[in-house]
Design a protein around this motif. Structure first.
Motif, PDB file in Angstrom:
ATOM      1  N   THR A  58       1.407  -0.801  -0.225  1.00  0.00           N
ATOM      2  CA  THR A  58      -0.161   0.099  -0.209  1.00  0.00           C
ATOM      3  C   THR A  58       0.843   1.218  -0.308  1.00  0.00           C
ATOM      4  N   ALA A  59       2.123   1.047  -0.062  1.00  0.00           N
ATOM      5  CA  ALA A  59       2.622   2.735   0.439  1.00  0.00           C
ATOM      6  C   ALA A  59       2.684   2.873  -1.597  1.00  0.00           C
ATOM      7  N   SER A  60       2.395   2.595  -1.871  1.00  0.00           N
ATOM      8  CA  SER A  60       2.056   3.413  -3.844  1.00  0.00           C
ATOM      9  C   SER A  60       3.248   3.721  -4.108  1.00  0.00           C
ATOM     10  N   ILE A  61       3.551   5.494  -4.156  1.00  0.00           N
ATOM     11  CA  ILE A  61       4.963   5.659  -5.287  1.00  0.00           C
ATOM     12  C   ILE A  61       5.964   5.819  -4.271  1.00  0.00           C
ATOM     13  N   LEU A  62       5.871   5.327  -2.750  1.00  0.00           N
ATOM     14  CA  LEU A  62       6.791   5.464  -1.776  1.00  0.00           C
ATOM     15  C   LEU A  62       7.470   4.495  -1.823  1.00  0.00           C
ATOM     16  N   ALA A  63       7.297   3.197  -1.778  1.00  0.00           N
ATOM     17  CA  ALA A  63       8.193   2.052  -1.847  1.00  0.00           C
ATOM     18  C   ALA A  63       9.393   2.021  -3.542  1.00  0.00           C
ATOM     19  N   PRO A  64       8.348   2.134  -4.174  1.00  0.00           N
ATOM     20  CA  PRO A  64       9.836   2.304  -5.903  1.00  0.00           C
ATOM     21  C   PRO A  64      10.566   3.480  -5.413  1.00  0.00           C
ATOM     22  N   LEU A  65      10.056   4.271  -5.567  1.00  0.00           N
ATOM     23  CA  LEU A  65      11.091   5.773  -4.752  1.00  0.00           C
ATOM     24  C   LEU A  65      11.939   5.791  -3.782  1.00  0.00           C
ATOM     25  N   HIS A  66      12.293   5.059  -2.623  1.00  0.00           N
ATOM     26  CA  HIS A  66      12.576   4.380  -1.806  1.00  0.00           C
ATOM     27  C   HIS A  66      14.450   3.370  -2.421  1.00  0.00           C
ATOM     28  N   VAL A  67      13.489   2.689  -3.220  1.00  0.00           N
ATOM     29  CA  VAL A  67      14.279   1.447  -4.459  1.00  0.00           C
ATOM     30  C   VAL A  67      14.808   2.423  -5.198  1.00  0.00           C
ATOM     31  N   ALA A  68      14.507   3.259  -6.128  1.00  0.00           N
ATOM     32  CA  ALA A  68      15.610   3.816  -7.000  1.00  0.00           C
ATOM     33  C   ALA A  68      16.097   5.121  -6.765  1.00  0.00           C
ATOM     34  N   THR A  69      15.626   5.600  -5.120  1.00  0.00           N
ATOM     35  CA  THR A  69      16.753   6.514  -4.698  1.00  0.00           C
ATOM     36  C   THR A  69      17.992   5.179  -4.185  1.00  0.00           C
ATOM     37  N   GLY A  70      17.738   4.715  -3.571  1.00  0.00           N
ATOM     38  CA  GLY A  70      18.731   3.500  -2.990  1.00  0.00           C
ATOM     39  C   GLY A  70      19.699   3.179  -4.110  1.00  0.00           C
ATOM     40  N   ILE A  71      19.191   3.531  -5.430  1.00  0.00           N
ATOM     41  CA  ILE A  71      20.084   2.370  -6.331  1.00  0.00           C
ATOM     42  C   ILE A  71      21.188   3.885  -7.022  1.00  0.00           C
ATOM     43  N   THR A  72      20.029   4.722  -6.882  1.00  0.00           N
ATOM     44  CA  THR A  72      21.062   6.058  -7.407  1.00  0.00           C
ATOM     45  C   THR A  72      22.150   6.829  -6.188  1.00  0.00           C
ATOM     46  N   ILE A  73      22.393   6.104  -5.332  1.00  0.00           N
ATOM     47  CA  ILE A  73      22.662   6.818  -3.990  1.00  0.00           C
ATOM     48  C   ILE A  73      23.988   5.316  -4.270  1.00  0.00           C
ATOM     49  N   LEU A  74      23.730   4.019  -4.631  1.00  0.00           N
ATOM     50  CA  LEU A  74      25.287   3.528  -5.046  1.00  0.00           C
ATOM     51  C   LEU A  74      25.326   3.855  -6.020  1.00  0.00           C
ATOM     52  N   VAL A  75      24.770   4.675  -7.480  1.00  0.00           N
ATOM     53  CA  VAL A  75      25.815   4.414  -8.733  1.00  0.00           C
ATOM     54  C   VAL A  75      26.593   5.620  -7.945  1.00  0.00           C
ATOM     55  N   LEU A  76      26.080   6.931  -7.213  1.00  0.00           N
ATOM     56  CA  LEU A  76      26.985   8.417  -6.869  1.00  0.00           C
ATOM     57  C   LEU A  76      27.926   8.301  -6.322  1.00  0.00           C
ATOM     58  N   VAL A  77      27.390   6.580  -5.165  1.00  0.00           N
ATOM     59  CA  VAL A  77      28.903   6.380  -4.262  1.00  0.00           C
ATOM     60  C   VAL A  77      30.089   6.050  -4.843  1.00  0.00           C
ATOM     61  N   LEU A  78      29.805   4.246  -6.017  1.00  0.00           N
ATOM     62  CA  LEU A  78      31.070   4.118  -6.521  1.00  0.00           C
ATOM     63  C   LEU A  78      30.949   5.279  -7.547  1.00  0.00           C
ATOM     64  N   TRP A  79      31.101   6.189  -7.492  1.00  0.00           N
ATOM     65  CA  TRP A  79      31.590   7.505  -9.102  1.00  0.00           C
ATOM     66  C   TRP A  79      32.509   7.997  -7.714  1.00  0.00           C
ATOM     67  N   ARG A  80      31.925   8.250  -6.345  1.00  0.00           N
ATOM     68  CA  ARG A  80      32.524   8.532  -5.418  1.00  0.00           C
ATOM     69  C   ARG A  80      34.212   8.130  -5.632  1.00  0.00           C
ATOM     70  N   ILE A  81      34.101   6.526  -4.969  1.00  0.00           N
ATOM     71  CA  ILE A  81      34.995   5.502  -4.885  1.00  0.00           C
ATOM     72  C   ILE A  81      36.048   5.958  -6.310  1.00  0.00           C
ATOM     73  N   ALA A  82      35.069   5.506  -7.455  1.00  0.00           N
ATOM     74  CA  ALA A  82      36.268   6.223  -8.420  1.00  0.00           C
ATOM     75  C   ALA A  82      37.197   7.735  -9.050  1.00  0.00           C
ATOM     76  N   LEU A  83      36.247   8.585  -8.104  1.00  0.00           N
ATOM     77  CA  LEU A  83      37.421   9.812  -8.255  1.00  0.00           C
ATOM     78  C   LEU A  83      38.324   9.816  -7.041  1.00  0.00           C
ATOM     79  N   ARG A  84      38.243   8.665  -6.453  1.00  0.00           N
ATOM     80  CA  ARG A  84      39.102   9.402  -4.679  1.00  0.00           C
ATOM     81  C   ARG A  84      40.349   8.263  -5.278  1.00  0.00           C
ATOM     82  N   PHE A  85      39.935   7.254  -5.930  1.00  0.00           N
ATOM     83  CA  PHE A  85      41.156   6.431  -6.648  1.00  0.00           C
ATOM     84  C   PHE A  85      42.019   7.026  -8.495  1.00  0.00           C
ATOM     85  N   LYS A  86      41.096   7.308  -8.824  1.00  0.00           N
ATOM     86  CA  LYS A  86      41.451   8.675 -10.074  1.00  0.00           C
ATOM     87  C   LYS A  86      42.338   9.655  -9.141  1.00  0.00           C
TER      88      LYS A  86
END
Length: 175
Positions: A58-86
């Motif tokens: 019953t969480a309508s859009i909230l659950a998919p939004l939470h999941v999509a935002t979590g995946i976005t955070i993962l991508v951004l964190v991996l990008w930051r890690i790559a920048l740290r190494f580079k």
């Protein structure tokens, strides 16, 4: 014997004087995206539990939004890690005690690791319906809150007590 030693990283590439604009944007974007993640946590947990029990979510859009935002955070964190190494990262303030440097390094490593593991556990829970992964996701969320608190307190301490002006490194890009 000396030939077997690796050169110090600053010999290979000197530490940058500040963070790049991209690194700063990624830092603050992750910080901002984490806020609704914590705010939506209860609604998503209820939706997850309902799904496990075969009930309609019953969480309508909230659950998919939470999941999509979590995946976005993962991508951004991996990008930051790559920048740290580079590009490397600015050196800690020169007059900072060794124990504070160790705590800062451990906190940053912990933040990256826990962010990655939190998203991974959440994904396994949500997409795989694995209740234990959901429990781990919840526990990691608590650890993440503690690490964020430590990170913020450390930055404020450096800025206002130690007066190292460290917060400017994450506000102003290097040239």
């Amino acid at each position: 014997m000396a030939a077997l030693c690796y050169p110090k990283p600053e010999v290979i590439m000197p530490a940058p004087q500040g963070y790049s604009r991209l690194h700063i944007v990624l830092h603050w974007l992750v910080a901002v995206l984490l806020i609704p993640q914590f705010l939506l946590n209860d609604a998503v947990g209820e939706a997850f539990d309902a799904g496990l029990e075969g009930e309609q979510i019953t969480a309508s859009i909230l659950a998919p939004l939470h999941v999509a935002t979590g995946i976005t955070i993962l991508v951004l964190v991996l990008w930051r890690i790559a920048l740290r190494f580079k590009n490397g990262v600015p050196a800690a303030p020169a007059n900072e005690p060794a124990i504070q440097k160790l705590i800062a390094s451990a906190t940053h490593l912990g933040l990256y690791l826990v962010l990655i593991l939190t998203v991974a556990a959440g994904a396994v829970a949500w997409f795989g319906g694995v209740e234990d992964a959901g429990d781990l996701h919840g526990a990691l969320t608590t650890v993440l809150l503690v690490l964020i608190g430590l990170h913020v307190v450390g930055a404020l301490y450096q800025q206002f007590v130690a007066k190292t002006n460290i917060i400017d490194r994450m506000r102003t890009a290097r040239l």
